[in-house]
Design a protein around this motif. Structure first.
Motif, PDB file in Angstrom:
ATOM      1  N   ALA A  45       0.826  -1.204   0.000  1.00 30.72           N
ATOM      2  CA  ALA A  45       0.000   0.000   0.000  1.00 30.72           C
ATOM      3  C   ALA A  45       0.865   1.260   0.000  1.00 30.72           C
ATOM      4  CB  ALA A  45      -0.934  -0.009   1.204  1.00 30.72           C
ATOM      5  N   LEU A  46       1.943   1.259   0.796  1.00 31.02           N
ATOM      6  CA  LEU A  46       2.840   2.417   0.818  1.00 31.02           C
ATOM      7  C   LEU A  46       3.508   2.628  -0.538  1.00 31.02           C
ATOM      8  CD1 LEU A  46       4.588   2.103   4.307  1.00 31.02           C
ATOM      9  CD2 LEU A  46       2.944   3.831   3.584  1.00 31.02           C
ATOM     10  N   ALA A  47       3.971   1.532  -1.141  1.00 31.88           N
ATOM     11  CA  ALA A  47       4.592   1.646  -2.453  1.00 31.88           C
ATOM     12  C   ALA A  47       3.585   2.164  -3.480  1.00 31.88           C
ATOM     13  CB  ALA A  47       5.141   0.284  -2.891  1.00 31.88           C
ATOM     14  N   ALA A  55       6.930  14.813  -0.627  1.00 34.72           N
ATOM     15  CA  ALA A  55       7.595  14.405   0.619  1.00 34.72           C
ATOM     16  C   ALA A  55       6.905  13.192   1.223  1.00 34.72           C
ATOM     17  CB  ALA A  55       7.613  15.565   1.612  1.00 34.72           C
ATOM     18  N   LEU A  56       5.578  13.185   1.155  1.00 35.52           N
ATOM     19  CA  LEU A  56       4.822  12.031   1.652  1.00 35.52           C
ATOM     20  C   LEU A  56       5.186  10.773   0.869  1.00 35.52           C
ATOM     21  CD1 LEU A  56       2.587  10.999   3.550  1.00 35.52           C
ATOM     22  CD2 LEU A  56       0.921  11.604   1.776  1.00 35.52           C
ATOM     23  N   ALA A  57       5.328  10.904  -0.448  1.00 33.52           N
ATOM     24  CA  ALA A  57       5.730   9.761  -1.270  1.00 33.52           C
ATOM     25  C   ALA A  57       7.132   9.283  -0.918  1.00 33.52           C
ATOM     26  CB  ALA A  57       5.657  10.142  -2.751  1.00 33.52           C
ATOM     27  N   LEU A  58       8.021  10.225  -0.639  1.00 35.74           N
ATOM     28  CA  LEU A  58       9.392   9.847  -0.277  1.00 35.74           C
ATOM     29  C   LEU A  58       9.442   9.170   1.089  1.00 35.74           C
ATOM     30  CD1 LEU A  58      11.277  13.013  -1.557  1.00 35.74           C
ATOM     31  CD2 LEU A  58      11.595  10.679  -2.397  1.00 35.74           C
ATOM     32  N   VAL A  93       9.480   1.585   2.620  1.00 35.07           N
ATOM     33  CA  VAL A  93       9.497   0.416   1.729  1.00 35.07           C
ATOM     34  C   VAL A  93      10.923  -0.056   1.481  1.00 35.07           C
ATOM     35  CG1 VAL A  93       8.966  -0.377  -0.596  1.00 35.07           C
ATOM     36  CG2 VAL A  93       7.307   1.012   0.645  1.00 35.07           C
ATOM     37  N   LEU A  94      11.845   0.884   1.264  1.00 32.63           N
ATOM     38  CA  LEU A  94      13.246   0.507   1.049  1.00 32.63           C
ATOM     39  C   LEU A  94      13.823  -0.213   2.263  1.00 32.63           C
ATOM     40  CD1 LEU A  94      14.586   3.722  -0.727  1.00 32.63           C
ATOM     41  CD2 LEU A  94      14.391   1.445  -1.741  1.00 32.63           C
ATOM     42  N   ALA A  95      13.517   0.282   3.456  1.00 34.94           N
ATOM     43  CA  ALA A  95      14.002  -0.370   4.675  1.00 34.94           C
ATOM     44  C   ALA A  95      13.435  -1.781   4.804  1.00 34.94           C
ATOM     45  CB  ALA A  95      13.648   0.470   5.897  1.00 34.94           C
ATOM     46  N   LYS A  96      12.170  -1.935   4.469  1.00 38.06           N
ATOM     47  CA  LYS A  96      11.548  -3.256   4.524  1.00 38.06           C
ATOM     48  C   LYS A  96      12.204  -4.201   3.521  1.00 38.06           C
ATOM     49  CE  LYS A  96       8.431  -6.472   5.304  1.00 38.06           C
ATOM     50  NZ  LYS A  96       8.403  -7.257   6.563  1.00 38.06           N
ATOM     51  N   ILE A  97      12.461  -3.722   2.320  1.00 35.98           N
ATOM     52  CA  ILE A  97      13.104  -4.561   1.303  1.00 35.98           C
ATOM     53  C   ILE A  97      14.484  -4.997   1.763  1.00 35.98           C
ATOM     54  CG2 ILE A  97      14.069  -4.544  -1.031  1.00 35.98           C
ATOM     55  CD1 ILE A  97      11.739  -2.726  -1.850  1.00 35.98           C
ATOM     56  N   GLU A  98      15.263  -4.059   2.310  1.00 40.01           N
ATOM     57  CA  GLU A  98      16.599  -4.425   2.779  1.00 40.01           C
ATOM     58  C   GLU A  98      16.523  -5.449   3.897  1.00 40.01           C
ATOM     59  OE1 GLU A  98      20.731  -2.247   4.220  1.00 40.01           O
ATOM     60  OE2 GLU A  98      18.805  -1.504   4.954  1.00 40.01           O
ATOM     61  N   THR A  99      15.549  -5.291   4.787  1.00 40.44           N
ATOM     62  CA  THR A  99      15.387  -6.255   5.875  1.00 40.44           C
ATOM     63  C   THR A  99      15.088  -7.643   5.336  1.00 40.44           C
ATOM     64  OG1 THR A  99      14.604  -4.527   7.371  1.00 40.44           O
ATOM     65  CG2 THR A  99      14.049  -6.796   7.942  1.00 40.44           C
ATOM     66  N   GLN A 100      14.232  -7.733   4.335  1.00 38.05           N
ATOM     67  CA  GLN A 100      13.888  -9.025   3.762  1.00 38.05           C
ATOM     68  C   GLN A 100      15.063  -9.635   3.009  1.00 38.05           C
ATOM     69  OE1 GLN A 100      10.989  -9.351   5.763  1.00 38.05           O
ATOM     70  NE2 GLN A 100      10.707 -10.801   4.099  1.00 38.05           N
ATOM     71  N   THR A 124      21.151  10.631  -0.352  1.00 39.49           N
ATOM     72  CA  THR A 124      20.050   9.892  -0.970  1.00 39.49           C
ATOM     73  C   THR A 124      20.520   8.540  -1.489  1.00 39.49           C
ATOM     74  OG1 THR A 124      18.967  11.963  -1.604  1.00 39.49           O
ATOM     75  CG2 THR A 124      18.298   9.976  -2.781  1.00 39.49           C
ATOM     76  N   LEU A 125      21.669   8.517  -2.159  1.00 39.16           N
ATOM     77  CA  LEU A 125      22.183   7.257  -2.701  1.00 39.16           C
ATOM     78  C   LEU A 125      22.522   6.273  -1.582  1.00 39.16           C
ATOM     79  CD1 LEU A 125      24.472   8.596  -5.570  1.00 39.16           C
ATOM     80  CD2 LEU A 125      22.288   7.409  -5.798  1.00 39.16           C
ATOM     81  N   VAL A 126      23.133   6.776  -0.519  1.00 34.97           N
ATOM     82  CA  VAL A 126      23.473   5.889   0.601  1.00 34.97           C
ATOM     83  C   VAL A 126      22.205   5.301   1.221  1.00 34.97           C
ATOM     84  CG1 VAL A 126      24.460   5.795   2.912  1.00 34.97           C
ATOM     85  CG2 VAL A 126      25.654   7.025   1.116  1.00 34.97           C
ATOM     86  N   LEU A 127      21.205   6.115   1.424  1.00 35.07           N
ATOM     87  CA  LEU A 127      19.964   5.632   2.046  1.00 35.07           C
ATOM     88  C   LEU A 127      19.215   4.671   1.131  1.00 35.07           C
ATOM     89  CD1 LEU A 127      18.670   8.891   3.772  1.00 35.07           C
ATOM     90  CD2 LEU A 127      19.757   6.915   4.841  1.00 35.07           C
ATOM     91  N   MET A 128      19.313   4.865  -0.164  1.00 32.15           N
ATOM     92  CA  MET A 128      18.663   3.942  -1.082  1.00 32.15           C
ATOM     93  C   MET A 128      19.377   2.600  -1.116  1.00 32.15           C
ATOM     94  SD  MET A 128      17.725   6.489  -4.264  1.00 32.15           S
ATOM     95  CE  MET A 128      17.099   5.138  -5.267  1.00 32.15           C
ATOM     96  N   LEU A 129      20.716   2.623  -1.061  1.00 36.46           N
ATOM     97  CA  LEU A 129      21.487   1.388  -1.138  1.00 36.46           C
ATOM     98  C   LEU A 129      21.516   0.646   0.193  1.00 36.46           C
ATOM     99  CD1 LEU A 129      24.500   2.670  -3.270  1.00 36.46           C
ATOM    100  CD2 LEU A 129      22.649   1.171  -4.038  1.00 36.46           C
ATOM    101  N   GLN A 130      21.631   1.393   1.292  1.00 31.37           N
ATOM    102  CA  GLN A 130      21.742   0.784   2.615  1.00 31.37           C
ATOM    103  C   GLN A 130      20.914   1.586   3.619  1.00 31.37           C
ATOM    104  OE1 GLN A 130      26.072   0.795   3.020  1.00 31.37           O
ATOM    105  NE2 GLN A 130      26.073  -1.412   2.725  1.00 31.37           N
ATOM    106  N   PRO A 131      19.609   1.402   3.620  1.00 31.57           N
ATOM    107  CA  PRO A 131      18.767   2.193   4.531  1.00 31.57           C
ATOM    108  C   PRO A 131      19.169   2.076   5.997  1.00 31.57           C
ATOM    109  CG  PRO A 131      17.413   1.068   2.899  1.00 31.57           C
ATOM    110  CD  PRO A 131      18.812   0.540   2.725  1.00 31.57           C
TER     111      PRO A 131
END
Length: 697
Positions: free
Chosen positions: A45-47, A70-73, A79-86, A350-357
């Motif tokens: 839903a967030l994505a 900003a809300l979308a970001l 979502v990025l953090a969840k993906i990295e966790t999985q 931004t790049l660091v947070l996208m690659l390694q949240p």
């Protein structure tokens, strides 16, 4: 009101890109702050929300469009953090294991006590199902190891103890389980028996890089013995195993430890040195200088050299972050843009947070970006100002950069490490110029001259700078009052501090100065944050009671690591032995008694002592490092209970009632705290031959 909001948002249009990593960080931080793991539907839903907002952005009114983006970001960050966790999901050992261990060696380092640690993958444990076997384990070596040195990629067998990664030492403390989850570590332990080689080294290019790193480290330390060689290996390829504990503590106390960590200083010096050499060298060749863009060629070469350095240095989070930041600066040169700006820093973040949240939660990310942002703001304010004679400007720039970078990172260093170095500016002024002008160029020259057999001369020069830096660190650390300690504040302080500083730096307009009262509020919350009155270790073998002269401990040696964490978080530098001699706890053999208001606390260590205990011996709270059969007429925290709760803090409410806070209640049930997860493919279990050969040693 709407007109005011629209005007304020329109005023930010020139710097909106700088808010992109802030919004991502809010989503990532929100995800890690959750007490339970949301289902996949929530993140779908967030994505979907993020996609819909981006697609519909053109139909959103321009003044308020940034709020929707900003809300979308924020949703994207979660979502990025969840993906990295999985993606990082791997089995975590759910019990204490003793027996044969087989695995391939993928990393070597040292613990704080200087014990060699081996990280193994392709792990196989005796009588442990494949879907419960961790993908990686880390084992500390004790005793004689005749098989050392070990080779990367080597398959090793040993008999050792393994345990799940430990939870926080106290409620709200650092959660090593989460750190281990993203490091891929499913168990940690130790061995006191010899480690044997089962098979020759095998592996992919990553292990070849690791092998090359170890070979370079050995060559450097062979030419530069002692701490200088270990220091050189640390700043060259990230291998700190050759540095003594004493030298590392001196570097920390003098605020010079950032030199050890391969970060922006090293990457910037190396790429800057290469950039300057290539640019100057090509400029001296008229046929090239008049026809080709020399500056851009130098940027490309520096970018490539930085990438090689990133690989050879181990590619940890701090080094990756530094390379991304340097890459942004060099690419800005290729695009004829301003190289050093808040926009460039925002792109890097931004790049660091996208690659390694998960990097957001670490001190490295926070300190390096805070220091860099402070430097950019300071030098932007100084642009066009008279800094004195031309010959004096480099010295002024050095003093300002050291002062500003130190002030920018100091609050985060105090938050994470509970100490403030008072003479760090002096130490940096004495050491950093030598590192930049002598050590780093000499290390680069050694790498260039190594194929010609001339590296020893360059390393000798580098050693002069390194020994000077170590002497500065030891001298400054030895001055009276060099370090003061601060207590750990309420957990809300860190996010509030970050948001207030970001607001002060990025917001355009008079409202920016609202950040100053915000800083005052953060300081007030920090200064009034209470420490737990009573702490109980998750082992059940140690308690700590806060008194007028500091926290008293129930034992001078047991649970030494946990005791050290408690005392550091209290903002003291006391030794455990000293804390154990304080008033507040009465020790009688294997029993200890203390009081919290009207509540009497009894600690009993050992199976025999617990079995002989009649009831609760008059205590209201019973603590034991053994499982208790019960029932008893008091509240019991035994080994079994503490396994479920983790460390416990006790306090009193306004009416004198008991307030119990457990570490697991604070961290919640997350993937790194819950049941182990299975991998898609698993190695087979240990063979009887391997188990027998390991146990025989």
């Amino acid at each position: 009101m709407q007109a005011i909001l629209s005007g304020a948002l329109l005023a930010q249009r020139g710097s909106l890109i700088c808010w992109v990593p802030v919004a991502l960080a809010l989503g990532i931080g929100g995800y890690f702050a959750l007490l339970s793991e949301p289902g996949g539907a929530a993140f779908v839903a967030l994505a979907g929300l993020a996609v819909v907002v981006v697609l519909a952005a053109r139909w959103i009114a321009l003044p308020v469009r940034p709020l929707w983006l900003a809300l979308a970001l924020i949703a994207s960050g979660a979502v990025l953090a969840k993906i990295e966790t999985q993606v990082a999901a791997d089995p975590v050992l759910g019990f204490r294991y003793y027996g044969p261990i087989e695995g391939r060696l993928v990393h070597i380092d040292r613990s704080a006590s200087e014990a060699v640690r081996l990280t193994l993958d392709r792990v196989r444990l005796d009588r442990v199902a494949p879907d419960r076997t961790p993908g990686r384990v880390r084992v500390s070596l004790h005793g004689d190891q005749p098989g050392a040195p070990f080779l990367p990629g080597q398959t090793l067998i040993l008999t050792g103890h393994l345990s799940p990664p430990a939870g926080p030492a106290e409620p709200g403390g650092f959660d090593f389980r989460r750190h281990a989850w993203f490091q891929g570590l499913g168990a940690i332990g130790y061995t006191q028996t010899p480690v044997l080689s089962l098979a020759a080294p095998t592996g992919d290019w990553r292990l070849w890089v690791f092998d090359t790193r170890m070979a370079i480290s050995a060559a450097i330390q062979a030419r530069l013995p002692g701490d200088a060689g270990g220091f050189a290996a640390a700043i060259a390829i990230g291998d700190r195993s050759g540095m003594s504990v004493e030298s590392q503590e001196a570097l920390r106390a003098s605020n010079l430890y950032h030199i050890v960590s391969i970060s922006g200083l090293h990457m910037g010096m190396l790429t800057g040195f290469i950039f300057a050499i290539v640019r100057v060298g090509l400029s001296l060749w008229p046929a090239v200088a008049l026809r080709l863009p020399v500056k851009k060629i130098a940027a490309v070469v520096a970018l490539a050299v930085g990438a090689v350095y990133l690989a050879l240095s181990g590619g940890d989070v701090a080094t990756e972050r530094s390379y991304i930041m340097v890459a942004v600066l060099l690419i800005a040169i290729l695009l004829d843009r301003q190289a050093l700006s808040l926009r460039g820093l925002a792109v890097a973040a931004t790049l660091v947070l996208m690659l390694q949240p998960h990097a957001l939660t670490g001190p490295g990310f926070q300190m390096s970006f805070a220091a860099t942002a402070a430097l950019i703001v300071a030098f932007r304010a100084m642009r066009g100002r008279n800094l004195g004679p031309r010959w004096l400007r480099p010295a002024v720039a050095l003093v300002v950069s050291s002062l500003v970078a130190g002030l920018g990172s100091a609050p985060f260093a105090a938050l994470h490490f509970n100490q403030i170095s008072h003479y760090g500016l002096i130490a940096n002024l004495l050491a950093v110029p030598v590192i930049g002008a002598v050590t780093m160029p000499a290390m680069v020259a050694a790498a260039v001259l190594a194929p010609l057999g001339l590296a020893p001369l360059a390393l000798w020069v580098a050693g002069l700078g390194l020994r000077w830096t170590l002497w500065v660190a030891a001298t400054v650390a030895g001055w009276g009052g060099a370090v003061s300690h601060v207590p750990t504040p309420d957990p809300i302080v860190l996010p509030l501090l970050a948001l207030v500083l970001v607001w002060l730096i990025l917001w355009q307009g008079r409202a920016r100065w609202l950040g100053l009262p915000g800083l005052a509020a953060v300081a007030l919350i920090w200064s009034t944050s209470p420490r737990p009155a009573v702490l109980i270790a998750d082992s059940g073998g140690l308690i700590g009671v806060m008194g007028s002269d500091g926290r008293a401990l129930s034992a001078p040696k047991s649970d030494a690591f946990i005791a050290g964490v408690w005392l550091e978080n209290d903002g003291t530098a006391a030794d455990q032995v000293i804390a154990a001699a304080r008033r507040g706890i009465v020790v009688d053999g294997r029993q200890a008694t203390a009081a919290l208001g009207q509540w009497r606390i009894l600690l009993v260590r050992g199976k025999v002592e617990l079995a002989q205990l009649q009831g609760c011996a008059g205590a209201d709270i019973l603590i034991s490092n053994e499982p208790d059969a019960g029932p008893r007429p008091c509240r019991v925290f035994d080994e079994r209970t503490l396994r479920d709760t983790g460390a416990v803090a006790l306090g009193l409410d306004a009416d004198g009632g008991l307030v119990v806070t457990s570490a697991n209640a604070v961290t919640g049930m997350r993937p790194w705290t819950g049941a182990p997860r299975a991998r898609a493919s698993q190695p087979q279990g240990l063979t009887a031959v391997v188990a027998a050969s390991t146990q025989s040693r």
